[in-house]
Design a protein around this motif. Structure first.
Motif, PDB file in Angstrom:
ATOM      1  N   ASP A 163     -14.154  16.907  -9.752  1.00 14.67           N
ATOM      2  CA  ASP A 163     -12.720  16.700  -9.946  1.00 14.67           C
ATOM      3  C   ASP A 163     -12.123  15.901  -8.790  1.00 14.67           C
ATOM      4  OD1 ASP A 163     -12.937  18.137 -12.257  1.00 14.67           O
ATOM      5  OD2 ASP A 163     -11.763  19.854 -11.575  1.00 14.67           O
ATOM      6  N   ALA A 164     -12.590  16.170  -7.588  1.00 15.45           N
ATOM      7  CA  ALA A 164     -12.086  15.427  -6.429  1.00 15.45           C
ATOM      8  C   ALA A 164     -12.416  13.939  -6.568  1.00 15.45           C
ATOM      9  CB  ALA A 164     -12.689  15.988  -5.141  1.00 15.45           C
ATOM     10  N   LEU A 165     -13.613  13.639  -7.051  1.00 15.99           N
ATOM     11  CA  LEU A 165     -14.002  12.240  -7.233  1.00 15.99           C
ATOM     12  C   LEU A 165     -13.230  11.570  -8.360  1.00 15.99           C
ATOM     13  CD1 LEU A 165     -17.874  12.566  -6.907  1.00 15.99           C
ATOM     14  CD2 LEU A 165     -16.309  11.526  -5.256  1.00 15.99           C
ATOM     15  N   ILE A 166     -13.035  12.292  -9.459  1.00 15.88           N
ATOM     16  CA  ILE A 166     -12.414  11.695 -10.638  1.00 15.88           C
ATOM     17  C   ILE A 166     -10.904  11.565 -10.495  1.00 15.88           C
ATOM     18  CG2 ILE A 166     -12.020  11.947 -13.123  1.00 15.88           C
ATOM     19  CD1 ILE A 166     -14.668  13.618 -13.126  1.00 15.88           C
ATOM     20  N   TRP A 167     -10.243  12.640 -10.159  1.00 13.26           N
ATOM     21  CA  TRP A 167      -8.784  12.667 -10.246  1.00 13.26           C
ATOM     22  C   TRP A 167      -8.043  12.677  -8.915  1.00 13.26           C
ATOM     23  CZ3 TRP A 167     -10.904  16.374 -13.993  1.00 13.26           C
ATOM     24  CH2 TRP A 167     -10.957  15.821 -15.274  1.00 13.26           C
ATOM     25  N   HIS A 168      -8.743  12.919  -7.827  1.00 15.55           N
ATOM     26  CA  HIS A 168      -8.020  13.053  -6.564  1.00 15.55           C
ATOM     27  C   HIS A 168      -8.379  11.987  -5.538  1.00 15.55           C
ATOM     28  CE1 HIS A 168      -6.304  16.740  -8.052  1.00 15.55           C
ATOM     29  NE2 HIS A 168      -7.512  17.145  -8.395  1.00 15.55           N
ATOM     30  N   GLY A 169      -9.128  10.968  -5.970  1.00 21.08           N
ATOM     31  CA  GLY A 169      -9.391   9.828  -5.108  1.00 21.08           C
ATOM     32  C   GLY A 169     -10.382  10.047  -3.979  1.00 21.08           C
ATOM     33  N   ALA A 170     -11.163  11.115  -4.046  1.00 16.32           N
ATOM     34  CA  ALA A 170     -12.159  11.337  -2.997  1.00 16.32           C
ATOM     35  C   ALA A 170     -13.170  10.201  -3.016  1.00 16.32           C
ATOM     36  CB  ALA A 170     -12.861  12.668  -3.208  1.00 16.32           C
ATOM     37  N   GLY A 171     -13.663   9.886  -1.853  1.00 15.00           N
ATOM     38  CA  GLY A 171     -14.604   8.783  -1.738  1.00 15.00           C
ATOM     39  C   GLY A 171     -15.973   9.243  -1.278  1.00 15.00           C
ATOM     40  N   PRO A 172     -16.790   8.280  -0.922  1.00 13.09           N
ATOM     41  CA  PRO A 172     -18.166   8.595  -0.532  1.00 13.09           C
ATOM     42  C   PRO A 172     -18.269   9.509   0.683  1.00 13.09           C
ATOM     43  CG  PRO A 172     -17.726   6.227  -0.343  1.00 13.09           C
ATOM     44  CD  PRO A 172     -16.513   6.863  -0.907  1.00 13.09           C
ATOM     45  N   GLU A 173     -17.250   9.491   1.526  1.00  9.61           N
ATOM     46  CA  GLU A 173     -17.294  10.355   2.716  1.00  9.61           C
ATOM     47  C   GLU A 173     -17.340  11.831   2.336  1.00  9.61           C
ATOM     48  OE1 GLU A 173     -13.247   9.434   1.482  1.00  9.61           O
ATOM     49  OE2 GLU A 173     -14.815   8.082   2.134  1.00  9.61           O
ATOM     50  N   LEU A 174     -16.673  12.218   1.256  1.00  7.86           N
ATOM     51  CA  LEU A 174     -16.727  13.614   0.815  1.00  7.86           C
ATOM     52  C   LEU A 174     -18.134  13.966   0.344  1.00  7.86           C
ATOM     53  CD1 LEU A 174     -15.420  16.344   0.209  1.00  7.86           C
ATOM     54  CD2 LEU A 174     -14.803  15.448  -2.045  1.00  7.86           C
ATOM     55  N   GLY A 209      -8.792   3.488 -20.977  1.00  5.99           N
ATOM     56  CA  GLY A 209      -9.138   2.516 -19.945  1.00  5.99           C
ATOM     57  C   GLY A 209      -9.008   3.097 -18.554  1.00  5.99           C
ATOM     58  N   THR A 210      -7.948   3.819 -18.314  1.00  6.01           N
ATOM     59  CA  THR A 210      -7.739   4.471 -17.022  1.00  6.01           C
ATOM     60  C   THR A 210      -8.827   5.498 -16.767  1.00  6.01           C
ATOM     61  OG1 THR A 210      -5.362   4.161 -17.212  1.00  6.01           O
ATOM     62  CG2 THR A 210      -6.119   5.843 -15.659  1.00  6.01           C
ATOM     63  N   GLU A 211      -9.131   6.293 -17.778  1.00  7.78           N
ATOM     64  CA  GLU A 211     -10.165   7.322 -17.624  1.00  7.78           C
ATOM     65  C   GLU A 211     -11.529   6.696 -17.368  1.00  7.78           C
ATOM     66  OE1 GLU A 211      -9.645  10.567 -17.283  1.00  7.78           O
ATOM     67  OE2 GLU A 211      -7.510  10.213 -17.546  1.00  7.78           O
ATOM     68  N   VAL A 212     -11.848   5.643 -18.072  1.00  9.35           N
ATOM     69  CA  VAL A 212     -13.139   4.968 -17.873  1.00  9.35           C
ATOM     70  C   VAL A 212     -13.258   4.484 -16.431  1.00  9.35           C
ATOM     71  CG1 VAL A 212     -14.488   2.917 -18.483  1.00  9.35           C
ATOM     72  CG2 VAL A 212     -13.473   4.333 -20.281  1.00  9.35           C
ATOM     73  N   ARG A 213     -12.208   3.898 -15.906  1.00 10.78           N
ATOM     74  CA  ARG A 213     -12.241   3.419 -14.514  1.00 10.78           C
ATOM     75  C   ARG A 213     -12.430   4.579 -13.539  1.00 10.78           C
ATOM     76  NH1 ARG A 213      -8.664  -0.035 -16.903  1.00 10.78           N
ATOM     77  NH2 ARG A 213      -6.802   1.141 -16.327  1.00 10.78           N
ATOM     78  N   ARG A 214     -11.776   5.711 -13.796  1.00 12.33           N
ATOM     79  CA  ARG A 214     -11.938   6.876 -12.912  1.00 12.33           C
ATOM     80  C   ARG A 214     -13.385   7.352 -12.888  1.00 12.33           C
ATOM     81  NH1 ARG A 214      -6.647  10.471 -14.567  1.00 12.33           N
ATOM     82  NH2 ARG A 214      -5.132   9.175 -13.492  1.00 12.33           N
ATOM     83  N   TYR A 215     -13.982   7.465 -14.065  1.00 10.71           N
ATOM     84  CA  TYR A 215     -15.366   7.928 -14.141  1.00 10.71           C
ATOM     85  C   TYR A 215     -16.321   6.906 -13.551  1.00 10.71           C
ATOM     86  CZ  TYR A 215     -14.125  12.111 -16.668  1.00 10.71           C
ATOM     87  OH  TYR A 215     -13.612  13.327 -16.989  1.00 10.71           O
ATOM     88  N   ALA A 216     -16.086   5.636 -13.789  1.00 11.21           N
ATOM     89  CA  ALA A 216     -16.954   4.597 -13.235  1.00 11.21           C
ATOM     90  C   ALA A 216     -16.939   4.649 -11.712  1.00 11.21           C
ATOM     91  CB  ALA A 216     -16.511   3.221 -13.730  1.00 11.21           C
ATOM     92  N   ARG A 217     -15.776   4.853 -11.139  1.00 12.75           N
ATOM     93  CA  ARG A 217     -15.656   4.957  -9.688  1.00 12.75           C
ATOM     94  C   ARG A 217     -16.429   6.171  -9.174  1.00 12.75           C
ATOM     95  NH1 ARG A 217     -13.044   7.905  -6.373  1.00 12.75           N
ATOM     96  NH2 ARG A 217     -12.470   7.194  -4.323  1.00 12.75           N
ATOM     97  N   ALA A 218     -16.277   7.307  -9.846  1.00 12.82           N
ATOM     98  CA  ALA A 218     -16.977   8.529  -9.432  1.00 12.82           C
ATOM     99  C   ALA A 218     -18.493   8.341  -9.498  1.00 12.82           C
ATOM    100  CB  ALA A 218     -16.548   9.703 -10.306  1.00 12.82           C
TER     101      ALA A 218
END
Length: 75
Positions: A3-14, A58-67
């Motif tokens: 959830d942190a990766l998908i919706w809260h903008g957590a990055g690789p550092e987490l 589209g927004t959801e796809v981008r969130r998951y792709a980033r995660a």
């Protein structure tokens, strides 16, 4: 973590911090959590699209792709 990766903008550092604390064995669990969220989000979007005729997929796809990029070390 998923959830942190998908919706809260957590990055690789987490992810690095979690792996540092718990070992690399945690990565499959994070992947499994992402997959669960992907399936449930897909179902929710399917229902909303059917009811309202619009979708925010589209927004959801981008969130998951980033995660996923974070998870495989490409972020």
């Amino acid at each position: 973590m998923g959830d942190a990766l998908i919706w809260h903008g957590a990055g690789p550092e987490l992810l690095r911090e979690v792996v540092s604390s718990y070992g690399s064995g945690v990565v499959p669990y994070v992947a499994r959590a992402l997959l669960f969220r992907l399936v449930t989000t897909n179902e929710q979007l399917r229902v909303v699209t059917a009811e309202r005729g619009s979708s925010a997929s589209g927004t959801e796809v981008r969130r998951y792709a980033r995660a996923v990029r974070v998870l495989v070390g490409k972020a």
